[in-house]
Design a protein around this motif. Structure first.
Motif, PDB file in Angstrom:
ATOM      1  N   ARG A  75      38.275 -25.279  -2.786  1.00  0.00           N
ATOM      2  CA  ARG A  75      39.244 -25.647  -3.823  1.00  0.00           C
ATOM      3  C   ARG A  75      39.586 -24.417  -4.647  1.00  0.00           C
ATOM      4  O   ARG A  75      38.737 -23.793  -5.258  1.00  0.00           O
ATOM      5  N   ARG A  76      40.865 -24.076  -4.646  1.00  0.00           N
ATOM      6  CA  ARG A  76      41.341 -22.885  -5.353  1.00  0.00           C
ATOM      7  C   ARG A  76      41.787 -23.241  -6.759  1.00  0.00           C
ATOM      8  O   ARG A  76      42.187 -24.367  -7.029  1.00  0.00           O
ATOM      9  N   ASN A  77      41.737 -22.248  -7.627  1.00  0.00           N
ATOM     10  CA  ASN A  77      42.193 -22.452  -9.000  1.00  0.00           C
ATOM     11  C   ASN A  77      43.707 -22.274  -9.082  1.00  0.00           C
ATOM     12  O   ASN A  77      44.383 -22.052  -8.070  1.00  0.00           O
ATOM     13  N   ASP A  78      44.236 -22.349 -10.283  1.00  0.00           N
ATOM     14  CA  ASP A  78      45.686 -22.273 -10.481  1.00  0.00           C
ATOM     15  C   ASP A  78      46.268 -20.897 -10.157  1.00  0.00           C
ATOM     16  O   ASP A  78      47.477 -20.741 -10.049  1.00  0.00           O
ATOM     17  N   ARG A  79      45.396 -19.902 -10.011  1.00  0.00           N
ATOM     18  CA  ARG A  79      45.837 -18.549  -9.641  1.00  0.00           C
ATOM     19  C   ARG A  79      45.665 -18.317  -8.143  1.00  0.00           C
ATOM     20  O   ARG A  79      45.758 -17.195  -7.682  1.00  0.00           O
ATOM     21  N   ASP A  80      45.396 -19.397  -7.404  1.00  0.00           N
ATOM     22  CA  ASP A  80      45.226 -19.386  -5.954  1.00  0.00           C
ATOM     23  C   ASP A  80      44.007 -18.577  -5.512  1.00  0.00           C
ATOM     24  O   ASP A  80      43.978 -18.019  -4.421  1.00  0.00           O
ATOM     25  N   GLN A  81      42.982 -18.520  -6.354  1.00  0.00           N
ATOM     26  CA  GLN A  81      41.742 -17.819  -6.030  1.00  0.00           C
ATOM     27  C   GLN A  81      40.720 -18.809  -5.493  1.00  0.00           C
ATOM     28  O   GLN A  81      40.581 -19.900  -6.025  1.00  0.00           O
ATOM     29  N   SER A  82      40.006 -18.383  -4.460  1.00  0.00           N
ATOM     30  CA  SER A  82      38.963 -19.229  -3.878  1.00  0.00           C
ATOM     31  C   SER A  82      37.593 -18.788  -4.388  1.00  0.00           C
ATOM     32  O   SER A  82      37.412 -17.620  -4.762  1.00  0.00           O
ATOM     33  N   PRO A  83      36.618 -19.700  -4.376  1.00  0.00           N
ATOM     34  CA  PRO A  83      35.269 -19.318  -4.808  1.00  0.00           C
ATOM     35  C   PRO A  83      34.686 -18.154  -4.010  1.00  0.00           C
ATOM     36  O   PRO A  83      34.085 -17.249  -4.585  1.00  0.00           O
ATOM     37  N   VAL A  84      34.868 -18.148  -2.693  1.00  0.00           N
ATOM     38  CA  VAL A  84      34.274 -17.084  -1.878  1.00  0.00           C
ATOM     39  C   VAL A  84      34.933 -15.733  -2.162  1.00  0.00           C
ATOM     40  O   VAL A  84      34.245 -14.705  -2.229  1.00  0.00           O
ATOM     41  N   ALA A  85      36.227 -15.716  -2.369  1.00  0.00           N
ATOM     42  CA  ALA A  85      36.894 -14.446  -2.696  1.00  0.00           C
ATOM     43  C   ALA A  85      36.463 -13.962  -4.083  1.00  0.00           C
ATOM     44  O   ALA A  85      36.270 -12.761  -4.289  1.00  0.00           O
ATOM     45  N   GLY A  86      36.285 -14.890  -5.017  1.00  0.00           N
ATOM     46  CA  GLY A  86      35.823 -14.511  -6.355  1.00  0.00           C
ATOM     47  C   GLY A  86      34.432 -13.909  -6.318  1.00  0.00           C
ATOM     48  O   GLY A  86      34.161 -12.887  -6.970  1.00  0.00           O
ATOM     49  N   ALA A  87      33.537 -14.525  -5.553  1.00  0.00           N
ATOM     50  CA  ALA A  87      32.174 -13.997  -5.432  1.00  0.00           C
ATOM     51  C   ALA A  87      32.187 -12.641  -4.730  1.00  0.00           C
ATOM     52  O   ALA A  87      31.440 -11.734  -5.101  1.00  0.00           O
ATOM     53  N   MET A  88      33.038 -12.498  -3.739  1.00  0.00           N
ATOM     54  CA  MET A  88      33.169 -11.227  -3.020  1.00  0.00           C
ATOM     55  C   MET A  88      33.656 -10.143  -3.975  1.00  0.00           C
ATOM     56  O   MET A  88      33.102  -9.044  -4.026  1.00  0.00           O
ATOM     57  N   PHE A  89      34.655 -10.452  -4.760  1.00  0.00           N
ATOM     58  CA  PHE A  89      35.216  -9.502  -5.731  1.00  0.00           C
ATOM     59  C   PHE A  89      34.155  -9.028  -6.714  1.00  0.00           C
ATOM     60  O   PHE A  89      34.107  -7.858  -7.078  1.00  0.00           O
TER      61      PHE A  89
END
Length: 132
Positions: A75-89
């Motif tokens: 489930r992505r947020n309103d900025r189209d970010q996914s949890p896995v990409a956020g953790a990777m970042f």
């Protein structure tokens, strides 16, 4: 369907408290909320879920608990970010591994986890290897 006895402002406050628990890695407190009916995939006003906030802030135990309870890891947020990409970042390698093992879509969102891994030299995390 029974209407909630809480006013919208009160409901918003409860959501904010739960999101802070995820953000702070307060797993036991969050589990208590969930056990009393708080929705596992509830989104805050910015579209963030509990797993998104816990992942982004590197709380492995909280992420693992949420995943084990069936949280939507895509489930992505309103900025189209996914949890896995956020953790990777954020460089949260162990969190990334948990999300990948749970079937997180590495091509979802913007930027994708694959693009983020490539940008930060973390390809090994999505390829299932232990070392780069």
């Amino acid at each position: 369907m029974t209407e909630s006895p809480l006013m919208p402002e009160q409901q918003g406050q409860i959501v904010a408290v739960a999101m802070d628990m995820a953000r702070d890695g307060r797993t036991a407190d969050l589990v208590e909320f969930l056990d009393h009916g708080f929705p596992l995939d509830q989104q805050d006003p910015a579209g963030n879920t509990l797993v998104m906030l816990a992942a982004y802030h590197g709380h492995l135990d909280t992420v693992t608990t949420l995943v084990d309870r069936g949280a939507d890891v895509d489930r992505r947020n309103d900025r189209d970010q996914s949890p896995v990409a956020g953790a990777m970042f954020k460089g949260e390698d162990e969190v990334v591994k948990v999300l990948v093992a749970a079937g997180a879509d590495l091509d979802a969102g913007s930027p994708t986890a694959r693009a983020t891994a490539q940008l930060f030299g973390q390809q090994h995390l999505i390829d299932g290897e232990d070392r780069p």
